[in-house]
Design an enzyme around this catalytic site. Structure first.
Site, mmCIF file in Angstrom:
data_model
loop_
_atom_site.group_PDB
_atom_site.id
_atom_site.type_symbol
_atom_site.label_atom_id
_atom_site.label_comp_id
_atom_site.label_asym_id
_atom_site.label_seq_id
_atom_site.Cartn_x
_atom_site.Cartn_y
_atom_site.Cartn_z
ATOM 1 N N CYS A 112 0.819 -1.222 0.000
ATOM 2 C CA CYS A 112 0.000 0.000 0.000
ATOM 3 C C CYS A 112 0.852 1.271 0.000
ATOM 4 O O CYS A 112 1.859 1.354 0.703
ATOM 5 C CB CYS A 112 -0.920 0.006 1.214
ATOM 6 S SG CYS A 112 -2.228 1.226 1.027
ATOM 7 N N ASP B 78 -7.221 -3.408 10.994
ATOM 8 C CA ASP B 78 -6.024 -2.602 11.243
ATOM 9 C C ASP B 78 -6.092 -2.101 12.687
ATOM 10 O O ASP B 78 -7.157 -2.055 13.295
ATOM 11 C CB ASP B 78 -5.987 -1.417 10.257
ATOM 12 C CG ASP B 78 -4.668 -0.663 10.294
ATOM 13 O OD1 ASP B 78 -3.682 -1.183 10.864
ATOM 14 O OD2 ASP B 78 -4.616 0.462 9.750
#
Ligand SMILES: O=C(O)c1ccccc1N[C@@H]1O[C@H](COP(=O)(O)O)[C@@H](O)[C@H]1O
Length: 230
Positions: free
Chosen positions: A12, A142
């Site tokens: 990412c 997350d």
């Protein structure tokens, strides 16, 4: 791929063509473009770079995930089309209703559920995940990174997540503080179906390092294969 199983390994916050090549050659199957302006990984979704990187990633066979934090639904839908995103990652304080509207507009949604770093029961985790599954979003877990929202190398309590994962019916992605040195162990303990990394494959911060990307992907693949070995 279905919304339930968006990818196995995502890198990412890529910004350069060489990051795509490193991801692809290392065995990643997704990259993320970061559209959150305060991030060190930010890329202007209206600029030419976003479109050309996404096109190049697609040619390399990579899924292209656009990361948004608290953008409005109409602009996310328009940018999905403009940049040709495979998935949008909602990483802010968005609501399930927003995800539902995006889904109705034909946009595949990956919800980042940000959890406290402390030990949690499976029920506490499921309570936070269920509303997003109900609107058809794929799930990424997350750690809560406060006002940064993510990308700060903060890890979850993998044991709590593993206990939930044993009961979770669907595919999900682990993120937060992963790196080449611990992703194998994280997969063993938390039992995800895929992993996502931003800061753990950078040197200096904000710049992807091809060696770290490669080491991360090798260890992640080893972990995922071991976990799903019959
Ligand atoms: O990467 C960022 O800058 C970012 C900013 C705001 C929200 C999310 C962000 N990244 C995502 O955060 C997680 C964990 O990142 P890290 O590996 O701990 O650095 C990951 O899903 C990124 O996609």
């Amino acid at each position: 791929m279905s919304a339930a199983s968006p990818f196995r390994i995502k890198i990412c916050g890529v910004k350069r063509s060489e990051d795509l090549v490193a991801a692809s050659e290392s065995g990643a199957d997704a990259v993320g473009l970061n559209f959150f302006p305060p991030s060190v990984r930010y890329m202007d979704p209206l600029g030419e770079q976003a479109r050309s990187l996404a096109a190049e990633a697609e040619q390399l066979g990579l899924n292209v995930v656009g990361l948004f934090v608290n953008s409005d639904v109409d602009s996310i839908a328009a940018l999905t089309e403009r940049v040709r995103l495979t998935f949008v990652q909602l990483h802010g304080d968005e609501t399930p209703a927003a995800a539902s509207r995006l889904r109705d507009a034909g946009v595949a949604v990956l919800r980042a559920v940000r959890l406290p770093r402390r030990a949690l029961s499976p029920a506490e985790i499921e309570d936070r995940v269920a509303p997003w599954r109900e609107v058809g979003a794929a799930i990424l877990l997350d750690a809560d990174a406060g006002s940064s929202y993510g990308g700060e190398g903060v890890s979850l309590d993998w044991r709590s997540i593993g206990a939930w994962s044993e009961q979770a019916a669907d595919h999900w992605i682990l993120a937060g503080g992963l790196g080449p040195k611990d992703v194998f162990r994280a997969i063993q303990i938390a039992k995800p179906h895929g992993v996502d990394v931003a800061s753990g494959v950078e040197a200096p911060r904000g710049t992807k390092d091809a060696n770290l990307v490669n080491a991360f992907c090798l260890e992640a693949e080893r972990g995922l294969q071991e976990q799903f070995r019959p």
